[in-house]
Write a protein that holds these residues in place. Structure first.
Motif, PDB file in Angstrom:
ATOM      1  N   ALA A   1      24.000 -24.048 -24.505  1.00 28.10           N
ATOM      2  CA  ALA A   1      24.362 -24.714 -23.247  1.00 28.10           C
ATOM      3  C   ALA A   1      24.093 -26.211 -23.279  1.00 28.10           C
ATOM      4  N   GLY A   2      23.469 -26.678 -24.342  1.00 30.52           N
ATOM      5  CA  GLY A   2      23.109 -28.089 -24.389  1.00 30.52           C
ATOM      6  C   GLY A   2      21.902 -28.437 -23.537  1.00 30.52           C
ATOM      7  N   THR A   3      21.098 -27.444 -23.177  1.00 32.32           N
ATOM      8  CA  THR A   3      19.847 -27.703 -22.448  1.00 32.32           C
ATOM      9  C   THR A   3      18.805 -28.196 -23.445  1.00 32.32           C
ATOM     10  N   PRO A   4      18.283 -29.400 -23.294  1.00 31.01           N
ATOM     11  CA  PRO A   4      17.279 -29.864 -24.254  1.00 31.01           C
ATOM     12  C   PRO A   4      15.983 -29.077 -24.102  1.00 31.01           C
ATOM     13  N   TRP A   5      15.313 -28.833 -25.209  1.00 30.08           N
ATOM     14  CA  TRP A   5      14.072 -28.060 -25.106  1.00 30.08           C
ATOM     15  C   TRP A   5      13.016 -28.589 -26.053  1.00 30.08           C
ATOM     16  N   VAL A   6      11.780 -28.296 -25.704  1.00 28.18           N
ATOM     17  CA  VAL A   6      10.620 -28.758 -26.470  1.00 28.18           C
ATOM     18  C   VAL A   6       9.755 -27.557 -26.827  1.00 28.18           C
ATOM     19  N   MET A   7       9.214 -27.586 -28.032  1.00 25.62           N
ATOM     20  CA  MET A   7       8.320 -26.517 -28.482  1.00 25.62           C
ATOM     21  C   MET A   7       6.910 -27.066 -28.688  1.00 25.62           C
ATOM     22  N   ASP A   8       5.919 -26.336 -28.175  1.00 25.62           N
ATOM     23  CA  ASP A   8       4.512 -26.660 -28.424  1.00 25.62           C
ATOM     24  C   ASP A   8       3.943 -25.556 -29.318  1.00 25.62           C
ATOM     25  N   PRO A   9       3.768 -25.850 -30.609  1.00 24.36           N
ATOM     26  CA  PRO A   9       3.333 -24.813 -31.565  1.00 24.36           C
ATOM     27  C   PRO A   9       1.825 -24.610 -31.568  1.00 24.36           C
ATOM     28  N   VAL A  10       1.281 -24.205 -30.427  1.00 27.02           N
ATOM     29  CA  VAL A  10      -0.177 -24.081 -30.271  1.00 27.02           C
ATOM     30  C   VAL A  10      -0.753 -23.155 -31.352  1.00 27.02           C
ATOM     31  N   ALA A  11      -1.726 -23.657 -32.075  1.00 26.84           N
ATOM     32  CA  ALA A  11      -2.487 -22.875 -33.066  1.00 26.84           C
ATOM     33  C   ALA A  11      -1.626 -22.352 -34.219  1.00 26.84           C
ATOM     34  N   VAL A  12      -0.418 -22.905 -34.365  1.00 26.91           N
ATOM     35  CA  VAL A  12       0.367 -22.558 -35.559  1.00 26.91           C
ATOM     36  C   VAL A  12      -0.403 -23.032 -36.788  1.00 26.91           C
ATOM     37  N   GLY A  13      -0.385 -22.211 -37.804  1.00 23.81           N
ATOM     38  CA  GLY A  13      -1.170 -22.507 -38.992  1.00 23.81           C
ATOM     39  C   GLY A  13      -2.426 -21.677 -39.036  1.00 23.81           C
ATOM     40  N   ALA A  14      -3.040 -21.501 -37.884  1.00 25.60           N
ATOM     41  CA  ALA A  14      -4.262 -20.685 -37.833  1.00 25.60           C
ATOM     42  C   ALA A  14      -3.946 -19.195 -37.807  1.00 25.60           C
ATOM     43  N   LEU A  15      -2.770 -18.823 -37.355  1.00 26.52           N
ATOM     44  CA  LEU A  15      -2.416 -17.413 -37.186  1.00 26.52           C
ATOM     45  C   LEU A  15      -0.993 -17.171 -37.685  1.00 26.52           C
ATOM     46  N   ALA A  16      -0.828 -16.171 -38.538  1.00 26.16           N
ATOM     47  CA  ALA A  16       0.441 -15.954 -39.235  1.00 26.16           C
ATOM     48  C   ALA A  16       1.561 -15.548 -38.291  1.00 26.16           C
ATOM     49  N   TYR A  17       1.247 -14.703 -37.301  1.00 31.99           N
ATOM     50  CA  TYR A  17       2.313 -14.173 -36.449  1.00 31.99           C
ATOM     51  C   TYR A  17       3.056 -15.297 -35.733  1.00 31.99           C
ATOM     52  N   ARG A  18       2.300 -16.122 -35.063  1.00 34.61           N
ATOM     53  CA  ARG A  18       2.951 -17.187 -34.307  1.00 34.61           C
ATOM     54  C   ARG A  18       3.567 -18.244 -35.226  1.00 34.61           C
ATOM     55  N   SER A  19       3.021 -18.377 -36.417  1.00 34.91           N
ATOM     56  CA  SER A  19       3.615 -19.327 -37.365  1.00 34.91           C
ATOM     57  C   SER A  19       5.042 -18.902 -37.695  1.00 34.91           C
ATOM     58  N   ASN A  20       5.238 -17.607 -37.924  1.00 31.99           N
ATOM     59  CA  ASN A  20       6.588 -17.117 -38.202  1.00 31.99           C
ATOM     60  C   ASN A  20       7.500 -17.305 -36.995  1.00 31.99           C
ATOM     61  N   VAL A  21       6.985 -17.010 -35.814  1.00 25.35           N
ATOM     62  CA  VAL A  21       7.785 -17.203 -34.595  1.00 25.35           C
ATOM     63  C   VAL A  21       8.213 -18.664 -34.476  1.00 25.35           C
TER      64      VAL A  21
END
Lengths: 294, 294, 294
Positions: free
Chosen positions: C98-118
């Motif tokens: 839709a062209g909606t701009p979005w931002v991601m906050d990768p909290v604790a990525v690197g410390a935990l594998a599951y969220r890193s993959n997400v």
């Protein structure tokens, strides 16, 4: 104005509480929390205010891994769902294996069957500490040992229907059977490992008008477990810390909104002198001294 | 400075609101809440501040059992997921069976199809009250009775795209079809049971700058349902209580942060004299008097 | 008292930040947020305080539809579960379409594998911006391009184990590979699109004592994306806005409780003159000027 309490001021214990607080601020322990939807924010803020480092990691995929790297773990059943229960079991098991001390807050156990079963199952992973109100501790003790003076029927929710002292014997029995330190919250708080007993007289009635301050006490207890290996002292000192901060906050508040703000400021500002002059902590040698049969 | 309002001050109604508040503080009703992720904490604090006893019990395994022992039930669709929807249906069904009065807040119904369907299904369990903004009430009325002047297409989220009065006819129709009292929130709030109509002129524009004060109004409405059997009075009185507290808070605030704190203090401090001098509540006999065709 | 910073005051950039703020207050953008359990309330309040319209829509059944009608989207991995991950993927995909701009906050990525993959999977939906601390950005860069100077092993949670500048090269590489603007938060914040680089020196150390102010910065960044098409400017201006508000709040606070309240008031009260006299923003032409090899 200071609160009346049957528990006398004790500067010596105040100095011990201050030592625990200094250790906490120095270590900044990573406190893994799987807690309830109402207090995720407020307990994170309380942990930050006192000097700990909170991390709410709640997914089944992450709970065990994080419990292994955390300095302590807080499990609170307040708004438990089935995915939460699975994450809690995985985290508690990992904590036991890794030697991460953990505390359980059995919110509303006894009033609802589902969470009561979850709480009993979690005990297999050996919490260092359990903290609840008299109704919750009576219920949990009754579930663990139906013949031993607990009471499975109690409470309608988060507010206790019982006075603290009525749960003393149940708390001591629960502590012995689970090898945990049990804290019973109330106007006077009790902490016991089944043999030793401490009573704390800090706190303020207005604290019951802010949601989740019991959960906050449990969160701070989790933080203290990361720096004080004796879980009885960790439990008693955390109880003093939130109680003294609550007194200071109540003195500066007009109502529960300002109390909530002032409590966070007070946790941040707590110092040795305040703890030495405010701590109300009384020790009794053993269960007999408390008039409770073993 | 006091807010301008087209609704006149009315000390008599203020005394009635004060009676409801005294009853609430005396009974301390247990208010079971299945609400949204944004307001679990803030609505629990508002309920505690005014004198109720909130309990957020959200699991499918527990929702029905707890709705049976609670004094009232609050269901809020703000951040609904499929497990929430199942818990809400179980709780609402149990509430109906047990005679526990309940209120539904159809947040963003009309803007999103999934929750619109959930809302319509929940109506089968007969809420005593429904509370939403004009867009939400127009949408819900249109879903319940597509030929009767509602509007299924409306809003983009939590903020209403419509003035309150535009939803009057839809609210009256919805109230009659569901046998619920319908409250439409806005600069002037409307409460109707389909026959009777009340307008409330309390509140302050700054309240829209704090998240979830609509949800808080619904929570307080749930608390009032536990002590006032006439759901129209319970709805109108709750609307006055949050509105007057909001006015007091706005007068003491610099911005939305301080407003949030002051609102909790104001709910705690509300007294008879304040309600008698601040209440803006106007009664109209029937739908015809409001200029709306039945 | 003002904070020391190596980044000089710059009234010109302050005027540009003020223009972004005026545009935001005029448009009142609808900011769709799928964020973490700790900050749903606090980020909603911050968005309302600054003039945006937050909506937390988190169900898999609703996330895509809402991302299409929102003005921007905020995705925060802080307490991610599997249902959250599915909703985030659906929302991010719909936002891209839709062209909606979005931002991601990768909290604790690197410390935990599951969220890193997400996090890595979400990058396929092309966020306009990414915002994290040095540990998170180093980790994410390492996951996206393992041979290019990132670091998959880092952090234990939400607190960075690295200084901001150590992540400069990784941030620039991540920005180029993802065509996103990358913000690295810290005592000095960096914003880069891979070619251009901005450093921001606003903020206050006490802000680390309130939970989720990094998440709040990301939420405000999302709001700025809805009114400023250059994501580098949106990122830098949001960083200034929260930083200046934090400075003002710290000056009026005794501790983290009052800081949290004052921050919301400050966001609401921010004006042109304050931004012109407080903004610390420095521009560097390209990666070479920052001493980092391309």
């Amino acid at each position: 104005m200071p609160i009346q309490s049957e528990i006398a001021l004790d500067a010596g214990h105040g100095m011990a509480v201050a030592r625990t607080l200094r250790a906490l601020r120095q270590k900044r322990p990573l406190v893994h929390s799987i807690t309830n939807l109402v207090v995720n924010n407020s307990t994170a803020n309380a942990l930050l205010a006192i000097g700990a480092s909170p991390a709410m990691v709640v997914a089944e995929q992450e709970a065990a891994a994080f419990a292994r790297i955390a300095d302590s773990l807080v499990i609170n059943l307040g708004t438990i769902t089935a995915p939460d229960a699975r994450a809690m079991a995985l985290a508690a098991e990992a904590a036991r294996e890794a030697g991460t001390p953990w505390v359980m807050d059995p919110v509303a156990v006894g009033a609802l069957a589902y969470r009561s079963n979850v709480a009993v199952e979690l005990l297999a992973h050996r919490p260092a500490a359990i903290r609840g109100n008299a109704s919750e501790i009576l219920a949990l003790a009754g579930l663990v040992d139906p013949g031993a003076g607990g009471s499975a029927a109690s409470g309608r929710g988060v507010d206790s229907a019982h006075e603290t002292e009525t749960a003393l014997e149940a708390a001591q029995g629960l502590a012995r059977r689970t090898a945990s330190v049990v804290t019973v919250s109330g106007a006077v708080d009790l902490c016991t490992d089944g043999a030793r007993l401490m009573r704390i007289g800090n706190g303020h009635p207005m604290m019951t008008r802010v949601t989740g301050l019991g959960c906050t006490a449990t969160a701070l207890l989790g933080a203290c477990l990361a720096v004080e290996p004796d879980a009885l002292l960790a439990s008693a000192h955390a109880t003093v810390l939130i109680g003294v901060a609550g007194e200071l906050a109540a003195e500066r508040s007009r109502g529960p909104g300002s109390l909530q703000l002032e409590l966070l400021d007070a946790l941040f500002l707590l110092d040795d002198a305040t703890l030495e002059t405010r701590t109300r902590l009384e020790v009794q040698a053993g269960p007999d001294a408390a008039g409770a049969p073993a």
